[in-house]
Design an enzyme around this catalytic site. Structure first.
Site, PDB file in Angstrom:
ATOM      1  N   HIS A 242       0.799  -1.232   0.000  1.00 56.95           N
ATOM      2  CA  HIS A 242       0.000   0.000   0.000  1.00 56.95           C
ATOM      3  C   HIS A 242       0.839   1.294   0.000  1.00 56.95           C
ATOM      4  O   HIS A 242       0.775   2.121   0.903  1.00 56.95           O
ATOM      5  CB  HIS A 242      -1.116   0.001   1.037  1.00 56.95           C
ATOM      6  CG  HIS A 242      -0.764  -0.152   2.495  1.00 56.95           C
ATOM      7  ND1 HIS A 242       0.194   0.570   3.122  1.00 56.95           N
ATOM      8  CD2 HIS A 242      -1.318  -0.940   3.445  1.00 56.95           C
ATOM      9  CE1 HIS A 242       0.229   0.242   4.407  1.00 56.95           C
ATOM     10  NE2 HIS A 242      -0.668  -0.685   4.620  1.00 56.95           N
TER      11      HIS A 242
ATOM     12  N   HIS B 130      -4.938  -8.471  14.623  1.00 56.98           N
ATOM     13  CA  HIS B 130      -5.030  -7.308  13.723  1.00 56.98           C
ATOM     14  C   HIS B 130      -5.790  -7.737  12.475  1.00 56.98           C
ATOM     15  O   HIS B 130      -5.464  -8.760  11.863  1.00 56.98           O
ATOM     16  CB  HIS B 130      -3.601  -6.855  13.397  1.00 56.98           C
ATOM     17  CG  HIS B 130      -3.500  -5.692  12.462  1.00 56.98           C
ATOM     18  ND1 HIS B 130      -4.473  -4.737  12.337  1.00 56.98           N
ATOM     19  CD2 HIS B 130      -2.506  -5.327  11.604  1.00 56.98           C
ATOM     20  CE1 HIS B 130      -4.089  -3.840  11.440  1.00 56.98           C
ATOM     21  NE2 HIS B 130      -2.906  -4.179  10.982  1.00 56.98           N
TER      22      HIS B 130
ATOM     23  N   GLU C 273      -6.102  -6.268   9.477  1.00 58.80           N
ATOM     24  CA  GLU C 273      -5.667  -5.910   8.117  1.00 58.80           C
ATOM     25  C   GLU C 273      -5.431  -7.198   7.328  1.00 58.80           C
ATOM     26  O   GLU C 273      -5.002  -8.220   7.873  1.00 58.80           O
ATOM     27  CB  GLU C 273      -4.400  -5.034   8.151  1.00 58.80           C
ATOM     28  CG  GLU C 273      -4.140  -4.409   6.791  1.00 58.80           C
ATOM     29  CD  GLU C 273      -3.212  -3.179   6.809  1.00 58.80           C
ATOM     30  OE1 GLU C 273      -2.649  -2.859   7.859  1.00 58.80           O
ATOM     31  OE2 GLU C 273      -3.075  -2.567   5.734  1.00 58.80           O
TER      32      GLU C 273
ATOM     33  N   ASP D  25      -3.381  -8.542   5.338  1.00 56.52           N
ATOM     34  CA  ASP D  25      -2.156  -9.345   5.265  1.00 56.52           C
ATOM     35  C   ASP D  25      -2.108 -10.354   6.414  1.00 56.52           C
ATOM     36  O   ASP D  25      -1.314 -11.300   6.383  1.00 56.52           O
ATOM     37  CB  ASP D  25      -0.890  -8.463   5.239  1.00 56.52           C
ATOM     38  CG  ASP D  25      -0.875  -7.352   6.273  1.00 56.52           C
ATOM     39  OD1 ASP D  25      -1.956  -6.908   6.697  1.00 56.52           O
ATOM     40  OD2 ASP D  25       0.221  -6.927   6.654  1.00 56.52           O
TER      41      ASP D  25
ATOM     42  N   HIS E  31      -1.523  -0.161  14.491  1.00 53.11           N
ATOM     43  CA  HIS E  31      -1.787   1.087  13.822  1.00 53.11           C
ATOM     44  C   HIS E  31      -3.212   1.179  13.307  1.00 53.11           C
ATOM     45  O   HIS E  31      -3.539   2.137  12.575  1.00 53.11           O
ATOM     46  CB  HIS E  31      -0.774   1.288  12.664  1.00 53.11           C
ATOM     47  CG  HIS E  31      -0.964   0.305  11.527  1.00 53.11           C
ATOM     48  ND1 HIS E  31      -1.276   0.717  10.259  1.00 53.11           N
ATOM     49  CD2 HIS E  31      -0.932  -1.013  11.498  1.00 53.11           C
ATOM     50  CE1 HIS E  31      -1.408  -0.336   9.458  1.00 53.11           C
ATOM     51  NE2 HIS E  31      -1.194  -1.397  10.209  1.00 53.11           N
TER      52      HIS E  31
ATOM     53  N   ASP F  76       1.761  -5.916  14.089  1.00 55.99           N
ATOM     54  CA  ASP F  76       2.670  -5.118  13.251  1.00 55.99           C
ATOM     55  C   ASP F  76       3.806  -4.450  14.046  1.00 55.99           C
ATOM     56  O   ASP F  76       4.865  -4.153  13.479  1.00 55.99           O
ATOM     57  CB  ASP F  76       1.889  -4.014  12.526  1.00 55.99           C
ATOM     58  CG  ASP F  76       1.127  -4.534  11.319  1.00 55.99           C
ATOM     59  OD1 ASP F  76       1.486  -5.600  10.798  1.00 55.99           O
ATOM     60  OD2 ASP F  76       0.166  -3.869  10.906  1.00 55.99           O
TER      61      ASP F  76
ATOM     62  N   TYR G 268      10.104   0.575   8.327  1.00 53.05           N
ATOM     63  CA  TYR G 268       8.771   0.122   8.726  1.00 53.05           C
ATOM     64  C   TYR G 268       8.101   1.145   9.648  1.00 53.05           C
ATOM     65  O   TYR G 268       6.952   1.538   9.453  1.00 53.05           O
ATOM     66  CB  TYR G 268       8.870  -1.247   9.420  1.00 53.05           C
ATOM     67  CG  TYR G 268       7.527  -1.893   9.568  1.00 53.05           C
ATOM     68  CD1 TYR G 268       6.991  -2.664   8.536  1.00 53.05           C
ATOM     69  CD2 TYR G 268       6.762  -1.694  10.699  1.00 53.05           C
ATOM     70  CE1 TYR G 268       5.736  -3.227   8.651  1.00 53.05           C
ATOM     71  CE2 TYR G 268       5.512  -2.252  10.829  1.00 53.05           C
ATOM     72  CZ  TYR G 268       5.008  -3.026   9.790  1.00 53.05           C
ATOM     73  OH  TYR G 268       3.750  -3.568   9.900  1.00 53.05           O
TER      74      TYR G 268
ATOM     75  N   HIS H 120       5.486  -9.398  11.047  1.00 52.71           N
ATOM     76  CA  HIS H 120       6.336  -9.300   9.843  1.00 52.71           C
ATOM     77  C   HIS H 120       7.799  -9.370  10.279  1.00 52.71           C
ATOM     78  O   HIS H 120       8.167  -8.752  11.287  1.00 52.71           O
ATOM     79  CB  HIS H 120       6.158  -7.956   9.134  1.00 52.71           C
ATOM     80  CG  HIS H 120       4.789  -7.702   8.593  1.00 52.71           C
ATOM     81  ND1 HIS H 120       4.279  -8.363   7.494  1.00 52.71           N
ATOM     82  CD2 HIS H 120       3.826  -6.834   8.981  1.00 52.71           C
ATOM     83  CE1 HIS H 120       3.061  -7.911   7.243  1.00 52.71           C
ATOM     84  NE2 HIS H 120       2.756  -6.992   8.126  1.00 52.71           N
TER      85      HIS H 120
END
Ligand code: FEO
Length: 402
Positions: free
Chosen positions: A28, A82, A84, A86, A148, A167, A195, A228
């Site tokens: 993104h 989370h 999101e 991914d 986030h 994250d 990051y 990650h």
């Protein structure tokens, strides 16, 4: 049957069962030149628990790694730290295949997952500080709202002291090594900086609060397992201290110069400004935006003190690549920057004013009147650019307390 993908043992009861995305080059708007990993973790307790999943196309890889430890159907609980995609993209299909007894997320996570996947409120909410028993072990949840996303939370596995931090403390880095202590420190520092700069900067103040909250909870953390990049099992203070430094956004003597050029004039100006910064004792870093990526400008800005932006005027507007980088870094809400605008024009010359307005909206302290040059800079014009660079370096020395 032998599984093609193997789990990696993290602690006695925790396995890494994620996926390695070697090919990812864009996330993104962020250039992921070294790919990434989507980390999911399997806790082999009385209640077998999967912490987070992976991006949807990597579900088979994740389930193969799970199957190298236990049959996926043995998973009792899934935790979504989370929502999101991914980390949750594979969740609906994993739920259908594994049929876990329960799936847990924060209250905001339940809402976000419902809004993504429309599964009919199939997720059980957990509160900040709540503990869920896994039989012979337990998981405690810590809300990390806006780090986030509003749904974000940490999970702490008491038996082995593992903090699953989604994250936070992560980086986009595909590697065969699972642990930070197996990788080069300079590489880790660059990717952790990149990051934080590109994902977490808008919430930097919350990072400070989170570090304090985690300390106050007195959790006996032995391992930090992000969603990650590598896992931290030694010298946890390295990444915690790095986050403390990033969150402070203390200005340094570095000056980021982001610009583009039509016929070379703004480029000449940028290079003269850089000479002035150097002569004044600062450290310039130049990014010509048709050749540089916006996310690398953001990375440099995290630990810079100045932001100088140059643009030619094209059709009464700033150059499109300059608009792109300004739009991106403005959203990241960097703090404690000084700066200036510069650029060249043919007849109307609106771009420099437009840049200056955005720098002001970003609360960048403008140290000098902008430098605007008609068509091609003269020697005097370039001397003025040099002076601008020197002035920036002088102010940087003041704000850095040198
Ligand atoms: Fe790695 Fe915010 O997702």
């Amino acid at each position: 049957m032998k599984e093609p993908f193997k789990a990696s043992k993290v602690t006695d009861r925790v396995y890494w069962v994620g996926a390695i995305d070697w090919a990812l080059r864009e996330f993104h708007g962020y250039a992921t030149e070294r790919g990434t990993t989507y980390n999911a973790y399997l806790i082999v307790a009385d209640r077998v628990t999967l912490v987070d999943t992976v991006k949807a196309p990597f579900m088979d890889e994740m389930l193969s790694r799970v199957a190298s430890v236990v049959p996926p159907e043995n998973i009792d609980y899934i935790i979504s730290n989370h929502s999101e995609m991914d980390h949750s993209g594979a969740l609906p299909a994993v739920i259908r295949q594994v049929k876990p007894e329960k799936v847990f997320a924060s209250a905001m996570g339940c809402k976000a997952l419902e809004a993504h996947f429309h599964m009919g409120n199939a997720i059980t909410p957990v509160k900040d500080g709540e503990t869920v028993s896994l039989g012979n072990a337990s998981l405690t949840f810590v809300e990390t709202r806006m780090l986030h996303w509003p749904d974000s939370m940490f999970s702490f596995f008491d038996k082995d002291g593992v903090l699953f931090s989604q994250d936070a403390f992560g980086m986009h880095l595909a590697s065969a090594q699972r642990f930070a202590d197996e990788l080069e420190l300079t590489l880790l520092e660059f990717e952790a900086t990149k990051y934080f700069a590109n994902i977490l900067t808008p919430y930097a103040a919350l990072v400070t609060n989170l570090l304090e909250k985690t300390k106050a909870l007195n959790l006996p953390i032995r391992v930090i397992a992000p969603d990650h990049g590598p896992i931290y099992r030694r010298d946890l203070s390295w990444i915690l201290d790095l986050y403390g430094r990033f969150a402070a956004q203390k200005p340094t003597n570095r000056a980021v110069v982001a610009y583009d050029t039509m016929w070379g004039s703004t480029d000449k100006m940028a290079r003269a400004i850089a000479e002035g910064v150097t002569a004044g004792g600062g450290v310039p870093e130049l990014f010509q935006m048709r050749k540089a990526h916006r996310s690398n400008v953001a990375t440099a800005l995290l630990e810079a003190g100045a932001f100088l932006v140059g643009s030619p005027t094209m059709n009464n507007m700033m150059f499109p690549t300059v608009a792109d980088v300004l739009n991106y870094v403005r959203g990241l809400r960097f703090k404690n920057l000084i700066g200036a605008a510069f650029g060249s024009y043919g007849w109307s010359g609106e771009a420099v004013k437009q840049v200056e307005e955005i720098l002001s909206a970003m609360e960048v302290e403008l140290v000098s009147k902008s430098v605007s040059v008609k068509y091609v800079p003269t020697k005097d014009d370039l001397a003025q650019c040099h002076q601008l660079g020197a002035k920036v370096a002088k102010r940087l020395a003041e704000v850095c307390g040198e």
